[in-house]
Design an enzyme around this catalytic site. Structure first.
Site, PDB file in Angstrom:
ATOM      1  N   SER A 226       0.842  -1.190   0.000  1.00 33.62           N
ATOM      2  CA  SER A 226       0.000   0.000   0.000  1.00 33.62           C
ATOM      3  C   SER A 226       0.878   1.241   0.000  1.00 33.62           C
ATOM      4  CB  SER A 226      -0.894   0.012   1.245  1.00 33.62           C
ATOM      5  OG  SER A 226      -0.109   0.355   2.371  1.00 33.62           O
ATOM      6  N   LYS A 227       0.238   2.364  -0.242  1.00 38.76           N
ATOM      7  CA  LYS A 227       0.947   3.622  -0.255  1.00 38.76           C
ATOM      8  C   LYS A 227       1.602   3.871   1.101  1.00 38.76           C
ATOM      9  CE  LYS A 227      -0.115   8.531  -0.536  1.00 38.76           C
ATOM     10  NZ  LYS A 227       1.230   8.840  -0.072  1.00 38.76           N
ATOM     11  N   ARG A 228       0.904   3.439   2.158  1.00 40.75           N
ATOM     12  CA  ARG A 228       1.449   3.675   3.499  1.00 40.75           C
ATOM     13  C   ARG A 228       2.763   2.944   3.744  1.00 40.75           C
ATOM     14  NH1 ARG A 228      -2.383   1.983   7.322  1.00 40.75           N
ATOM     15  NH2 ARG A 228      -3.759   1.654   5.547  1.00 40.75           N
TER      16      ARG A 228
END
Ligand code: GLU
Length: 513
Positions: free
Chosen positions: A261-263
């Site tokens: 994910s982007k996180r």
């Protein structure tokens, strides 16, 4: 007869293209080129609520940067256009009508509130064969009422009528045959009158059919939609030209636990987008591979191996080699860990393969960002400086850090190196060094080195201290490539100027400190 290979990359412009989407585009491209087929870029913008300005341009720019060529698309044109779904409303309307006329779909008026109530009343409510006859739709309402509601402008949707109890087979080139029972599917919405637009499912398969797509290559997250797509092909009577499905493995977090994910990128410090993205709504900036100093060839090579292997341990492959070797039979079913450190390794390898001259052109923006005008230096000088240091860099941004002293004289000198190497006798030795260097008729590395070393030996000076003070004066710290290669490239004048400067600037206080 084998069909002509035609593949499509079909992103929705709902934000920056994620690195997983880039890999999907790449695999489509590799397969198309290998098969002498066509690569289509189709913009799936039928979800008007999720449209993000700038996303389409971003997609084009990213593919261009990576060298993923498109044969047909909004920019390229082609015989099957328009290539943007919001410009194909008439086509979808006709197809929705066809399904309605053949009783393969029906009109439903249930409001969001009514659907909410149904969900609250029935556990696991699904709009399907078991519930559709209790809902407000053209199957349960008299024809006149349906017509009246439409005429009065009540919003409605068109739902796909799914026959329960059928085994639906999805033939996937990576996963083999996947069978699911149609009873688990709901009557998916295919069209919404509110915005006169189809949903993803309808637009996607109508376009795949009309654009004569032979292979649908996409991320694993779309596998659950595939049975519905198979049923839609059948409902239209297109089963003979149904594309082959290829669902690519997920990209996983670097530790392999869950979807990337982007996180994860923010947390671990690596980009999950090809280019930097400036969010138009929040103004937030997300890092991109390009801006972080990656070469596009390295990103392509790295991504190609996330879910595919050439069948042996070859790792470094340029686009042509990837095109030759790519095959679905060597794609994995299980997710691929996003080992971003490996991405850096690839970049290092590509930096080493790229000539100083080419890298000089790529480094221009970085130089400008640091207030250096690249045109103040000859192309040869910049290229040679880069060639001297590139083995010490992974990214273009590191490369700048390694090479910057060739373009700007040190403003400060590393404190710990001063303490270790700048002795009370050093300034006088540096004055002597200037005279030795000035007396040299040939300033090349090979000619200068023995003369300077002989002078140090003659005088009985400490070799390490003198050479490191020399380096400190020219570079600003005791690091970098071979000292006489540096001085030869910089030239006699600049080298001696920097030594003089250091004698003035490195004070005895510092020296004792
Ligand atoms: N528009 C979908 C996406 O955003 C396309 C999925 C597909 O390739 O069918 O990925």
């Amino acid at each position: 007869m084998e069909r002509k290979v035609r593949v499509r990359f079909a992103p929705s412009p709902t934000g920056p293209l994620h690195i997983g989407g880039v890999r999907t585009a790449l695999y489509n491209y590799l397969f198309a080129r290998q098969s002498g087929g066509d690569m289509i870029l189709r913009i799936e913008d039928t979800d008007s609520n999720r449209f993000v300005p700038g996303a389409e341009e971003y997609i084009n720019e990213a593919l261009e940067w990576l060298g993923i060529g498109i044969d047909e698309g909004v920019r390229q044109g082609g015989a099957y256009g328009p290539y943007k779904q919001s410009e194909r409303r008439d086509i979808y309307r006709t197809h929705v009508k066809q399904l309605l006329d053949n009783n393969r779909a029906y009109i439903a008026f249930d409001t969001p509130d009514e659907l909410e109530r149904a969900r609250a009343e029935h556990k696991n409510f699904q709009y399907d064969a078991s519930t559709r006859l209790q809902m407000r739709n053209s199957l349960t309402m008299p024809r006149e009422e349906v017509d009246r509601l439409i005429a009065e402008g009540h919003p409605y949707v068109v739902r796909f009528l799914i026959e329960p109890g059928r085994d639906v087979k999805v033939d996937d080139l990576i996963r083999g045959e996947v069978t699911i029972n149609s009873s688990i599917l709901d009557d998916k919405v295919l069209y919404k009158s509110a915005d006169d637009l189809p949903t993803y499912h309808l637009a996607n398969i109508v376009d795949d059919h009309l654009m004569e797509v032979s292979h649908v290559i996409r991320g694993e997250e779309w596998l659950p939609s595939a049975p519905l797509h198979v049923l839609l092909y059948e409902a239209f009577g297109w089963q003979d030209t149904m594309p082959r499905f290829v669902h690519l493995p997920l990209l996983l977090k670097p530790d392999g636990k869950g979807k990337l994910s982007k996180r994860d990128g923010d947390r671990l410090g690596f980009p999950v987008f090809p280019l930097e993205w400036h969010d138009p709504a929040s103004g937030a900036v997300s890092a991109g591979y390009r801006e972080q100093g990656y070469l596009p060839q390295a990103v392509v090579n790295f991504l190609a191996l996330l879910g595919w292997n050439p069948g042996d341990d070859t790792e470094l492959m340029d686009m042509d080699e990837l095109i030759r070797k790519f095959s679905f039979s060597h794609c994995s079913k299980s997710g691929a860990r996003f080992a971003f450190e490996k991405g850096k390794w690839f970049n290092h390898e590509y930096l080493m393969q790229t000539s100083g001259k080419e890298l000089a052109a790529l480094l221009r923006p970085e130089m400008e960002r640091h207030g250096v005008n690249p045109d103040d230096f000859s192309e040869e000088y910049t290229a040679a400086a880069i060639d001297l240091v590139k083995s010490r860099a992974n990214l273009l941004s590191d490369l700048w850090e390694q090479v910057r002293f060739f373009f700007t004289a040190p403003e400060t000198y590393a404190e710990k190196d001063i303490r270790k190497r700048w002795k009370p006798e050093t300034p006088a030795q540096m004055e002597e060094l200037i005279s030795v260097l000035e007396s040299l008729p040939d300033f090349s590395s090979a000619a200068a080195e023995p003369v300077v070393l002989a002078w140090i030996a003659d005088k009985g000076y400490h070799l390490g201290n003198v050479m490191n003070a020399f380096r400190l004066a020219v570079v600003g710290e005791c690091k970098g490539p071979h000292m006489f290669d540096i001085s030869a490239l910089m030239g006699k004048e600049e080298t001696t100027r920097r030594i003089r400067r250091s004698i003035e600037r490195i004070t005895p206080d510092n020296a004792q400190g």
